[in-house]
Motif scaffolding. Structure first.
Motif, PDB file in Angstrom:
ATOM      1  N   GLY A   1      30.048  40.803  24.688  1.00 13.18           N
ATOM      2  CA  GLY A   1      29.243  41.964  24.344  1.00 13.18           C
ATOM      3  C   GLY A   1      28.168  42.284  25.364  1.00 13.18           C
ATOM      4  N   TYR A   2      28.221  41.621  26.503  1.00  8.37           N
ATOM      5  CA  TYR A   2      27.293  41.898  27.603  1.00  8.37           C
ATOM      6  C   TYR A   2      27.928  41.446  28.908  1.00  8.37           C
ATOM      7  CZ  TYR A   2      26.059  36.908  27.318  1.00  8.37           C
ATOM      8  OH  TYR A   2      26.103  35.538  27.297  1.00  8.37           O
ATOM      9  N   GLU A   3      27.340  41.885  30.019  1.00  8.33           N
ATOM     10  CA  GLU A   3      27.880  41.503  31.326  1.00  8.33           C
ATOM     11  C   GLU A   3      27.365  40.124  31.725  1.00  8.33           C
ATOM     12  OE1 GLU A   3      28.023  43.049  35.919  1.00  8.33           O
ATOM     13  OE2 GLU A   3      27.723  44.509  34.321  1.00  8.33           O
ATOM     14  N   TYR A   4      28.281  39.207  31.898  1.00  3.43           N
ATOM     15  CA  TYR A   4      27.954  37.830  32.282  1.00  3.43           C
ATOM     16  C   TYR A   4      28.087  37.690  33.798  1.00  3.43           C
ATOM     17  CZ  TYR A   4      28.198  32.742  32.525  1.00  3.43           C
ATOM     18  OH  TYR A   4      27.971  31.432  32.833  1.00  3.43           O
ATOM     19  N   ASN A   5      27.052  37.173  34.439  1.00  2.56           N
ATOM     20  CA  ASN A   5      27.101  36.944  35.888  1.00  2.56           C
ATOM     21  C   ASN A   5      27.848  35.647  36.162  1.00  2.56           C
ATOM     22  OD1 ASN A   5      25.659  39.241  36.653  1.00  2.56           O
ATOM     23  ND2 ASN A   5      23.733  38.248  36.159  1.00  2.56           N
ATOM     24  N   MET A   6      29.100  35.780  36.543  1.00  4.81           N
ATOM     25  CA  MET A   6      29.972  34.632  36.769  1.00  4.81           C
ATOM     26  C   MET A   6      30.132  34.375  38.267  1.00  4.81           C
ATOM     27  SD  MET A   6      33.806  33.931  35.163  1.00  4.81           S
ATOM     28  CE  MET A   6      33.737  35.487  34.383  1.00  4.81           C
ATOM     29  N   PHE A   7      29.931  33.128  38.678  1.00  2.00           N
ATOM     30  CA  PHE A   7      30.039  32.762  40.083  1.00  2.00           C
ATOM     31  C   PHE A   7      31.093  31.691  40.346  1.00  2.00           C
ATOM     32  CE2 PHE A   7      25.682  34.168  39.328  1.00  2.00           C
ATOM     33  CZ  PHE A   7      25.628  35.224  40.210  1.00  2.00           C
TER      34      PHE A   7
ATOM     35  N   LEU B   1      30.205  29.406  32.665  1.00  2.00           N
ATOM     36  CA  LEU B   1      31.571  29.900  32.505  1.00  2.00           C
ATOM     37  C   LEU B   1      32.134  30.260  33.865  1.00  2.00           C
ATOM     38  CD1 LEU B   1      31.092  32.260  29.433  1.00  2.00           C
ATOM     39  CD2 LEU B   1      31.909  29.907  29.446  1.00  2.00           C
ATOM     40  N   GLY B   2      33.409  30.002  34.032  1.00  2.00           N
ATOM     41  CA  GLY B   2      34.067  30.331  35.291  1.00  2.00           C
ATOM     42  C   GLY B   2      35.338  31.106  35.061  1.00  2.00           C
ATOM     43  N   ASN B   3      35.784  31.791  36.077  1.00  3.05           N
ATOM     44  CA  ASN B   3      36.991  32.599  36.019  1.00  3.05           C
ATOM     45  C   ASN B   3      38.205  31.726  36.324  1.00  3.05           C
ATOM     46  OD1 ASN B   3      38.935  34.704  36.295  1.00  3.05           O
ATOM     47  ND2 ASN B   3      37.322  36.100  36.982  1.00  3.05           N
ATOM     48  N   HIS B   4      39.283  31.989  35.614  1.00  2.00           N
ATOM     49  CA  HIS B   4      40.527  31.250  35.830  1.00  2.00           C
ATOM     50  C   HIS B   4      41.710  32.217  35.880  1.00  2.00           C
ATOM     51  CE1 HIS B   4      42.772  27.520  36.052  1.00  2.00           C
ATOM     52  NE2 HIS B   4      43.469  27.793  34.963  1.00  2.00           N
ATOM     53  N   THR B   5      41.417  33.495  36.039  1.00  2.00           N
ATOM     54  CA  THR B   5      42.342  34.630  36.108  1.00  2.00           C
ATOM     55  C   THR B   5      42.810  35.062  34.722  1.00  2.00           C
ATOM     56  OG1 THR B   5      44.473  33.494  36.367  1.00  2.00           O
ATOM     57  CG2 THR B   5      43.201  33.931  38.378  1.00  2.00           C
TER      58      THR B   5
ATOM     59  N   GLU C   1      43.421  40.275  39.176  1.00  2.00           N
ATOM     60  CA  GLU C   1      43.408  39.161  38.218  1.00  2.00           C
ATOM     61  C   GLU C   1      41.975  38.748  37.862  1.00  2.00           C
ATOM     62  OE1 GLU C   1      45.681  37.000  36.610  1.00  2.00           O
ATOM     63  OE2 GLU C   1      47.174  38.528  37.049  1.00  2.00           O
ATOM     64  N   LEU C   2      41.124  38.631  38.864  1.00  2.00           N
ATOM     65  CA  LEU C   2      39.743  38.190  38.639  1.00  2.00           C
ATOM     66  C   LEU C   2      38.949  39.236  37.865  1.00  2.00           C
ATOM     67  CD1 LEU C   2      39.051  36.601  42.128  1.00  2.00           C
ATOM     68  CD2 LEU C   2      39.534  35.404  39.991  1.00  2.00           C
ATOM     69  N   ARG C   3      39.074  40.498  38.241  1.00  2.00           N
ATOM     70  CA  ARG C   3      38.339  41.562  37.562  1.00  2.00           C
ATOM     71  C   ARG C   3      38.798  41.717  36.102  1.00  2.00           C
ATOM     72  NH1 ARG C   3      39.064  43.621  42.636  1.00  2.00           N
ATOM     73  NH2 ARG C   3      40.889  44.834  42.011  1.00  2.00           N
ATOM     74  N   ALA C   4      40.099  41.581  35.860  1.00  2.00           N
ATOM     75  CA  ALA C   4      40.617  41.716  34.500  1.00  2.00           C
ATOM     76  C   ALA C   4      40.059  40.621  33.593  1.00  2.00           C
ATOM     77  CB  ALA C   4      42.141  41.681  34.504  1.00  2.00           C
ATOM     78  N   MET C   5      39.983  39.399  34.106  1.00  2.00           N
ATOM     79  CA  MET C   5      39.432  38.310  33.287  1.00  2.00           C
ATOM     80  C   MET C   5      37.949  38.532  33.028  1.00  2.00           C
ATOM     81  SD  MET C   5      39.924  35.703  31.560  1.00  2.00           S
ATOM     82  CE  MET C   5      38.536  35.211  30.605  1.00  2.00           C
ATOM     83  N   LYS C   6      37.230  38.960  34.049  1.00  2.93           N
ATOM     84  CA  LYS C   6      35.790  39.219  33.902  1.00  2.93           C
ATOM     85  C   LYS C   6      35.558  40.306  32.859  1.00  2.93           C
ATOM     86  CE  LYS C   6      31.397  39.423  35.598  1.00  2.93           C
ATOM     87  NZ  LYS C   6      30.785  40.158  34.492  1.00  2.93           N
ATOM     88  N   LYS C   7      36.360  41.347  32.892  1.00  3.04           N
ATOM     89  CA  LYS C   7      36.239  42.441  31.928  1.00  3.04           C
ATOM     90  C   LYS C   7      36.482  41.948  30.498  1.00  3.04           C
ATOM     91  CE  LYS C   7      37.977  47.082  31.031  1.00  3.04           C
ATOM     92  NZ  LYS C   7      38.865  48.144  31.474  1.00  3.04           N
TER      93      LYS C   7
END
Length: 73
Positions: A39-45, A5-9, A26-32
């Motif tokens: 239901g868990y913290e995903y390590n996204m790079f 999975l990747g961030n797209h804002t 933008e990046l932190r809001a999408m990650k949150k």
């Protein structure tokens, strides 16, 4: 299934129009949102900027802001 999975804002904003603080927001809001949905913290790079845009005179500042927020790819 092993998909990455990747961030797209969060708001699909054109990052070259934002300062480094707003890019991070933008990046932190999408990650949150993703972590909440999973239901868990995903390590996204991975990160793909909206519209594929690093362009304009702000290219290096935009890329640096993305990398500084933990997205080396």
């Amino acid at each position: 299934e092993g998909h990455e999975l990747g961030n797209h804002t969060k708001n699909h904003s054109k990052l070259t129009k934002l300062d480094r603080y707003l890019i991070g927001t933008e990046l932190r809001a999408m990650k949150k949102r993703l972590d909440s949905a999973l239901g868990y913290e995903y390590n996204m790079f991975l990160m793909r900027p909206p519209y594929g845009s690093f362009g304009g005179g702000n290219m290096s500042a935009t890329a640096r802001a993305i990398e500084n927020n933990g997205y080396p790819y």
